[in-house]
Design a protein around this motif. Sequence first.
Motif, PDB file in Angstrom:
ATOM      1  N   ILE A  70       0.841  -1.209   0.000  1.00 26.44           N
ATOM      2  CA  ILE A  70       0.000   0.000   0.000  1.00 26.44           C
ATOM      3  C   ILE A  70       0.868   1.249   0.000  1.00 26.44           C
ATOM      4  O   ILE A  70       0.617   2.203  -0.719  1.00 26.44           O
ATOM      5  CB  ILE A  70      -0.958  -0.019   1.209  1.00 26.44           C
ATOM      6  N   LEU A  71       1.920   1.209   0.795  1.00 25.41           N
ATOM      7  CA  LEU A  71       2.837   2.349   0.832  1.00 25.41           C
ATOM      8  C   LEU A  71       3.432   2.616  -0.548  1.00 25.41           C
ATOM      9  O   LEU A  71       3.478   3.746  -1.028  1.00 25.41           O
ATOM     10  CB  LEU A  71       3.949   2.074   1.847  1.00 25.41           C
ATOM     11  N   ILE A  90       0.871   4.074  -2.869  1.00 24.37           N
ATOM     12  CA  ILE A  90       0.598   5.496  -2.628  1.00 24.37           C
ATOM     13  C   ILE A  90       1.755   6.357  -3.115  1.00 24.37           C
ATOM     14  O   ILE A  90       1.550   7.394  -3.750  1.00 24.37           O
ATOM     15  CB  ILE A  90       0.306   5.729  -1.130  1.00 24.37           C
ATOM     16  N   LEU A 124       1.960   7.235  -6.718  1.00 22.57           N
ATOM     17  CA  LEU A 124       1.016   8.238  -7.211  1.00 22.57           C
ATOM     18  C   LEU A 124       1.631   9.641  -7.211  1.00 22.57           C
ATOM     19  O   LEU A 124       1.063  10.578  -7.720  1.00 22.57           O
ATOM     20  CB  LEU A 124      -0.239   8.259  -6.338  1.00 22.57           C
ATOM     21  N   ILE A 125       2.819   9.732  -6.569  1.00 23.30           N
ATOM     22  CA  ILE A 125       3.284  11.055  -6.177  1.00 23.30           C
ATOM     23  C   ILE A 125       3.598  12.000  -7.340  1.00 23.30           C
ATOM     24  O   ILE A 125       3.100  13.119  -7.368  1.00 23.30           O
ATOM     25  CB  ILE A 125       4.464  10.950  -5.188  1.00 23.30           C
ATOM     26  N   PHE A 126       4.403  11.581  -8.284  1.00 21.76           N
ATOM     27  CA  PHE A 126       4.848  12.601  -9.233  1.00 21.76           C
ATOM     28  C   PHE A 126       4.134  12.561 -10.579  1.00 21.76           C
ATOM     29  O   PHE A 126       3.986  11.499 -11.177  1.00 21.76           O
ATOM     30  CB  PHE A 126       6.362  12.540  -9.426  1.00 21.76           C
ATOM     31  N   GLY A 127       3.689  13.719 -11.032  1.00 15.76           N
ATOM     32  CA  GLY A 127       2.954  13.830 -12.291  1.00 15.76           C
ATOM     33  C   GLY A 127       3.890  13.912 -13.480  1.00 15.76           C
ATOM     34  O   GLY A 127       5.103  13.760 -13.357  1.00 15.76           O
ATOM     35  N   CYS A 128       3.337  14.167 -14.634  1.00 15.54           N
ATOM     36  CA  CYS A 128       4.150  14.238 -15.847  1.00 15.54           C
ATOM     37  C   CYS A 128       4.620  15.667 -16.092  1.00 15.54           C
ATOM     38  O   CYS A 128       4.204  16.586 -15.422  1.00 15.54           O
ATOM     39  CB  CYS A 128       3.360  13.777 -17.064  1.00 15.54           C
ATOM     40  N   GLU A 168       4.882  19.211 -18.156  1.00 17.84           N
ATOM     41  CA  GLU A 168       3.889  19.991 -18.887  1.00 17.84           C
ATOM     42  C   GLU A 168       4.127  19.867 -20.390  1.00 17.84           C
ATOM     43  O   GLU A 168       5.228  19.649 -20.848  1.00 17.84           O
ATOM     44  CB  GLU A 168       3.978  21.461 -18.479  1.00 17.84           C
ATOM     45  N   ASN A 169       3.077  20.068 -21.133  1.00 18.81           N
ATOM     46  CA  ASN A 169       3.156  19.871 -22.565  1.00 18.81           C
ATOM     47  C   ASN A 169       2.257  20.908 -23.220  1.00 18.81           C
ATOM     48  O   ASN A 169       1.047  20.837 -23.131  1.00 18.81           O
ATOM     49  CB  ASN A 169       2.699  18.439 -22.872  1.00 18.81           C
ATOM     50  N   ASP A 170       2.870  21.910 -23.818  1.00 18.44           N
ATOM     51  CA  ASP A 170       2.086  22.989 -24.417  1.00 18.44           C
ATOM     52  C   ASP A 170       2.174  22.938 -25.929  1.00 18.44           C
ATOM     53  O   ASP A 170       3.229  22.716 -26.491  1.00 18.44           O
ATOM     54  CB  ASP A 170       2.615  24.351 -23.947  1.00 18.44           C
ATOM     55  N   ASP A 171       1.050  23.177 -26.558  1.00 12.73           N
ATOM     56  CA  ASP A 171       1.055  23.244 -28.019  1.00 12.73           C
ATOM     57  C   ASP A 171       0.829  24.676 -28.453  1.00 12.73           C
ATOM     58  O   ASP A 171      -0.164  25.290 -28.099  1.00 12.73           O
ATOM     59  CB  ASP A 171      -0.055  22.351 -28.580  1.00 12.73           C
ATOM     60  N   VAL A 172       1.770  25.187 -29.220  1.00 14.24           N
ATOM     61  CA  VAL A 172       1.651  26.538 -29.734  1.00 14.24           C
ATOM     62  C   VAL A 172       1.150  26.449 -31.168  1.00 14.24           C
ATOM     63  O   VAL A 172       1.692  25.693 -31.966  1.00 14.24           O
ATOM     64  CB  VAL A 172       3.021  27.250 -29.702  1.00 14.24           C
TER      65      VAL A 172
END
Lengths: 709, 465
Positions: B6-7, B10, B13-17, B19-23
């Motif tokens: 379980i640890l 959990i 889950l901590i770190f997200g991806c 950022e990804n911006d489309d210009v």
Amino acid sequence: MNSCKRNKFILLFLLFGIQLNAQQNDSIPKEKHEDLEEVVVTGQYNAQSVDKSVFEVRVINRREIDQLAGNNLADILNQTLNINIIPNASTGKSGVQLFGLDAQYFKILVDNIPLINDEGLGNNTDLTQINLDDIERIEIVEGSMGVQYGANAVSGIINIITKKSSVHKWQVSPYVQEETIGDEYNWVDKGRHIQSIKLGHNFNESLYGNAIFTRNNFNGFWGDKEGKSYLYNDGLRGYEWLPKEQYTVKSLWSYKKKNFNLFYKFEFFDEQTERYAEEVRENYMPETETTQPVASDEVFSSARFFHHLNANGQVFKQVHYDVSLSYQEQKRNVEAYNYRIRTEEKFDVEDYEYESRKAYYSRGNFSNFLPKKQSDIQIGYEVNSIKGFASSVSGMYSSENIERTLGSYDVFASSEIVLSDKVSLRPGARALFSSNFNTQAAVSLSARYALKNGWELRGILGTSPRLPSYEELYTYFVDVNHDVRGNSNLNPEQGTSAFIHLKKKSKINDWYLSNKLSGWFMNVKDRIELVIINQSPLQYEYTNIDTYNAWGLTFTNTANINNVRINGGATFLGVSKVLESEESDTDDYLYGIQLNVNASYQIPKWNTVVSAYLKYNGPQYQYVQEQDENGEIAILKGKQSDYSWLSATVRKSFLDNKLQATLGARNIFDVTTLRNTTEGGTVHSAGSTNNLLGYGRSYFLKLLYNFNF
Amino acid sequence: MKKIYILLFITTLIFGCEENDDVPAQPFVAAFEKLSVNLSTITEDSEIAIVFSEEAFGSGEIIVQVSSGEAVYGEDYATIPATESNQIIIPFSEGDDQTSFTFQPLMYPYTIDDNNTSITFEIIGINYSGYSNIQGYTSTILSFETSLGAVISPEVGGPNEGDQVFIDLSTEEVTSAQRDSWDLGFYGGDEFRVKINGSIYMAAAELESTDIDAVSLADVEEIQSSVAVGTFDPNNEAYIDDPSGAISGTAINEISATDADNKVYLINMGYYIGTETPAAGSVAIAGEHRGWKKVRILQTSDSYILQYADIDATTHSEVTIAKNDAYNFSFFSLEDETVVTVEPEKTNWDISFTVFTNIIDGAGSYGYSDFVITNVVGGVTAYEMSTDDVSYADFSFENIDEINLSDDQRIIGADWRDVFSGGVYNDRFYVLKDVEGNYYKIKMLALLSESGERGYPEFEYQLIN
């Protein structure tokens, strides 16, 4: 402090506040109305039960913090009567407003000592920067507390009490919290994502240590905005609420022996706030009919270091002492750069310190000198040296940075005189010596009178000065069209408050009831305002000139029966501003109301608590000047519309209370912007604005796991 | 073990991806730097520049079609690279942000017979590996005709805006003068009128005396704080020239032929050009104050007689300044005690970028940066158009409404820019009629430099025909 008693109450909180009771401990009675027995330390000689306190201390305990899944102070304070949270969408900060006075008049303490931020020690605090993960409870006292807490405690104080012990030998508690921001949420660049882990260990009978790490990633509220990659100068670039990412590391070490307690608390806080400019220089090139949009963006990084060493206990089997030593600093740096949006290139990058405060601080209280139990004397000192820095771009300063050191050297004394079982008095006084201002004085007088049948009457009179801000002291904006100056000869403002509380506790059948009616008056004189000191040429200067009066009534009620707990209250507030600084003004009182009610229901069979919190903020009025068509100045009553905050949560424990899940919704009425006509119509601003107050209805899920062994 | 899983679950889950911006993409564009070039300015082999919308990320070539009417390739003109079936192929390399080809004016020196010459170059192809398009200034015309328009970045001197820049639209000629190089302008037209320098916030107040030597500091001390710009007192409008540019509205009254009617004037000399570097986006217009003077002006035949002195002096200097009809004004510096050249001849400029003393209704005089005036004294008129009515691109000769043409010099003024956002209002453009009768439409493009500094204006204009 009375550590034994305190420990007992901490235990109580641990057991009922966050329900860590993996094993049932029979020696502690299972209480369902712990509010009635709450213990407080704010303004006390020793930890006291709320009932015995001479001050009227409002407590937000761990249970409420958990039910609201509060990660920082701003998450929970908006349910409190008289308090408004004023978010500033353009700086990402949230300040507190109490009795209509802003965060400059309000002091935030952690374990009885003021907490630093980049604009002050204790005041001007950004509530979103106060993490609550190691907090046992929050104590709120309204009114001027200059004797107890010195300058800038004019409208009131918040004292955040951290947990300093654990019943478990080992404790490992990780949690994650996923939250929508309005209806925005994804894994990449929307929503709020919190992760935390806490480690605690009792090394032996005397030594306890813990450490907490928390990350709070707030991706900002997009709303109608288009984020950082938007190419057009139509006001849509950036965010409605600035994205910010926070890291908090805390550690506590506590050593306890009979009549001697020592703790050391450390905190490191780091925050990064990204301010994407709304203004885009599109750089349209007619030759090619293309654009090369550029924006001037800023990334603010705040870092706070907090050290607090406290020793308390008893010497000569008589005298209680409580001494704190602290060094704190908070620095906000800015990385300012220009950004070619199409090519995602930064250029003209500049890094510099924006604002900072560094403080050495010490406070000592000594009490219980008299063997006689009826009365007591407390003497104490509070000294600090605050080194402040404000870069020239942080305000309207001349091109030079502001660097100043302010030393404050206060001594205070108070006495608790118990005249009889029914009547006790507590007069107090503080002398505030300062390196920069004239010596100030603060006085207080509290009286408590126990009537029959559980009725109780208290009166509290207090004063506190507010020291002028850097803006008021050092502003310098002079050019051919303007002349606006700070004033280094300003005196502190003088705040005075008087409170009367009538309280009644009763038990009717299975109902535990507590009802309280409070009436109060507050006055701030020598208010500092920017005033015209010369008409031709037009010159402005900050001057001690105005007066602020407020009075109000607050009625609060608590009822507990079996598994149900209900709180409800109403407050009525009148504010009058005597504006000597304005040519034509009115000092009539303007009135507003706030209501709150919250209820929780415990379902033991399911290990579940259901709760709802509602606060109604009535319309707020303010006089504004407007020019009519004849060019005459007219006084109008501006209005900010009413709004309500409603939160609802369900908490359920699984796996023998090891896993806790909290599912809830904030801001159920979907408040975002409020129509506001309290800002005067001038050349530079419209008469009616829409204030951003919230980011709409949000949902959260928090999962916490306790490994206790 | 279960606890550990379980640890782990959990903590994963901590770190997200990231950022990804489309210009949104825009095409690679190669276009001529100028819409037209006056052949009289080409006296030797000259480069004709082709600018790119962005740095090229690969090599490529541009195909330019040449059409020259009567003019014969190889006799009257030639190009490098040479044409092949009336086309020039111009290569470019990775990293280039512009290219050019050489135009050779073989017919130079020009004779009267060359007057009808018109050589047009047109981009008809861009060979490039990326997404490209032909748009913008797709052709350029070399002739002796009036300018078809241009993009101009007047160099006003950055955030101190130290220079006044004068622009002649029909010739694309740009001249400039330092703002504090002059103090008084002596009108060259019929009336005897003298203006003060509003670009440095000067002010002038008529005194009772006609004896310049008799005026002392004590006589003027009381009014000095009022005789200034930006005092937020509506009465101070009397001390500045009519901001509309009307010659009848100068702060100094018309110079009378009767000497006894010409009073002494107190002159607030305004401010030197600022020297501070303000925060990006702000201005630092005014520097040190330039002090106070007194003047008295008389007329004689076709000249002005200027008496001037420091405020507390008991003697004065005198200079005769002849009217010059070729210019709007003859300029004099009280500091350098000499006649100076500031504006081009009155028919040779249409608009000027300058710091300016304007009036805010109810608040009196107020100093403006980034101001644009039209040469109304020289006969130029203009009006503002809203894009709600017709867009800049669509505005054509049929849209011109003569009745709107105004002789107020503040038509462009300061309302083209938003000082709070540092931006330019895209909802308006301007129509201007010059003294030769040409109509131009003018669109402001920028207030700030790419780095966000103030004092880097840019505008585009096009001949309406």
